[in-house]
Write an enzyme that holds these catalytic residues in place. Structure first.
Site, PDB file in Angstrom:
ATOM      1  N   ASP A  82       0.837  -1.200   0.000  1.00 56.32           N
ATOM      2  CA  ASP A  82       0.000   0.000   0.000  1.00 56.32           C
ATOM      3  C   ASP A  82       0.871   1.249   0.000  1.00 56.32           C
ATOM      4  O   ASP A  82       1.862   1.330   0.735  1.00 56.32           O
ATOM      5  CB  ASP A  82      -0.889  -0.032   1.254  1.00 56.32           C
ATOM      6  CG  ASP A  82      -1.938   1.062   1.277  1.00 56.32           C
ATOM      7  OD1 ASP A  82      -2.361   1.489   0.193  1.00 56.32           O
ATOM      8  OD2 ASP A  82      -2.335   1.461   2.391  1.00 56.32           O
ATOM      9  N   HIS A 178      -6.946   9.734   5.223  1.00 54.23           N
ATOM     10  CA  HIS A 178      -6.375   8.673   6.032  1.00 54.23           C
ATOM     11  C   HIS A 178      -6.445   9.083   7.503  1.00 54.23           C
ATOM     12  O   HIS A 178      -6.316  10.252   7.831  1.00 54.23           O
ATOM     13  CB  HIS A 178      -4.908   8.426   5.652  1.00 54.23           C
ATOM     14  CG  HIS A 178      -4.731   7.949   4.254  1.00 54.23           C
ATOM     15  ND1 HIS A 178      -4.141   8.721   3.280  1.00 54.23           N
ATOM     16  CD2 HIS A 178      -5.058   6.781   3.663  1.00 54.23           C
ATOM     17  CE1 HIS A 178      -4.107   8.042   2.145  1.00 54.23           C
ATOM     18  NE2 HIS A 178      -4.654   6.859   2.344  1.00 54.23           N
ATOM     19  N   GLY A 179      -6.634   8.096   8.361  1.00 58.00           N
ATOM     20  CA  GLY A 179      -6.659   8.406   9.785  1.00 58.00           C
ATOM     21  C   GLY A 179      -8.072   8.589  10.292  1.00 58.00           C
ATOM     22  O   GLY A 179      -9.032   8.023   9.751  1.00 58.00           O
ATOM     23  N   GLY A 207      -8.913   5.770   2.718  1.00 55.87           N
ATOM     24  CA  GLY A 207      -9.498   6.537   3.806  1.00 55.87           C
ATOM     25  C   GLY A 207     -10.881   6.045   4.177  1.00 55.87           C
ATOM     26  O   GLY A 207     -11.781   6.837   4.477  1.00 55.87           O
ATOM     27  N   GLY A 208     -11.071   4.718   4.182  1.00 53.28           N
ATOM     28  CA  GLY A 208     -12.386   4.164   4.444  1.00 53.28           C
ATOM     29  C   GLY A 208     -12.801   4.146   5.898  1.00 53.28           C
ATOM     30  O   GLY A 208     -14.004   4.127   6.198  1.00 53.28           O
TER      31      GLY A 208
END
Length: 281
Positions: A82, A178-179, A207-208
């Protein structure tokens, strides 16, 4: 069942209207928990590790664990790098036997991103591996999170990028980060649909963690076939381990290990059901 490529995993979806979860892991226990969930639900799965977390999970150590787990799994498993940004790490992943890698050239101008992506695609092709790339910029960063502004993917640039690179999957930015989300994200579903209508490439959502069930389902309906989950799994582990120590200080290492497996299993299982990939083998 088998270690498979990302291209093969996403091709198997066809028009069936589901997505495959791509779950970031950090150690052997997380690998075990993720595979356990996929096997129980009879679901294909992608396990991945980000270049930005190599200081916590060195690739030469975690990579062989991931590959061995895939080779011995009862379901199809993609082993994916990734957010690869350096040629050395991408090459290392390919040499280890990863069936898929991501080159994240989103920090470069479009022409340079295209040029570098094409070169890395050739490297992946020689190893029989798939390639994911990114156009636009998802907020935050893989690794120790930084405040990076979101750059929504342009339809025109996505079309040009795919036509020139023919990557196996394309990560697009539609307002995710992200995060951990501090406020509810403003997802650009119309833009996602426009991209879907412009190119045939399977789309990837980064960013799920923190999105709603409906967010995921709308994204899948609009062309997303790979959905990345990292923070939710890590937070699930911290929560379960913290609760365990909060209830008792008389905890063995192996109880801790089992808690990491269980927390990962629970989070992966939860998301597989949302994405609709259960009972797809």
């Amino acid at each position: 069942m088998a270690l498979i490529t990302l291209e093969n995993a996403l091709e198997s979806i066809g028009t069936k209207g589901y997505g495959i979860g791509a779950f970031n892991i950090a150690n052997m226990e997380m690998v075990m928990g993720a595979i356990q969930a996929a096997e129980e639900l009879n679901s294909p799965i992608i396990i991945q590790v980000a270049e930005g977390r190599m200081k916590y999970s060195p690739l030469h150590l975690i990579g062989p664990v991931m590959i061995a787990a895939a080779q011995n799994a009862k379901v199809p498993v993609v082993v994916h790098l990734d957010h690869g940004s350096s040629l050395s790490v991408i090459s290392q992943a390919l040499e280890l036997g990863f069936s898929s890698v991501m080159f994240d050239g989103s920090q470069y101008p479009l022409a340079q991103n295209i040029e570098m992506t094409k070169k890395i695609k050739e490297l992946a092709k020689k190893k029989g591996a798939s390639l994911e790339a990114e156009i636009g910029k998802v907020g935050g960063s893989e690794g120790d999170y930084e405040n990076i502004e979101v750059l929504i993917t342009s339809v025109k640039e996505a079309k040009q990028f795919y036509e020139e690179t023919q990557v196996d999957a394309l990560a697009v930015a539609i307002g995710t980060i992200h995060g951990t989300y501090k406020v509810a994200p403003n997802l650009q579903f119309n833009r996602l649909n426009e991209i879907k209508e412009s190119i045939t490439c399977p789309l990837v959502l980064h960013g799920g963690s923190g999105l709603t069930d409906d967010d995921f389902k709308q994204c899948i309906a609009k062309g997303v076939k790979k959905i990345n989950i990292a923070t939710a799994s890590f937070e699930s582990v911290v929560k379960k381990v913290g609760a365990m120590f909060g209830n008792s200080r008389d905890i063995t290492y192996f109880q801790h290990s089992n808690a990491v497996v269980e927390a990962t299993y629970e989070n992966v299982k939860h998301h597989i059901k949302i994405f609709g990939s259960d009972n797809r083998i």
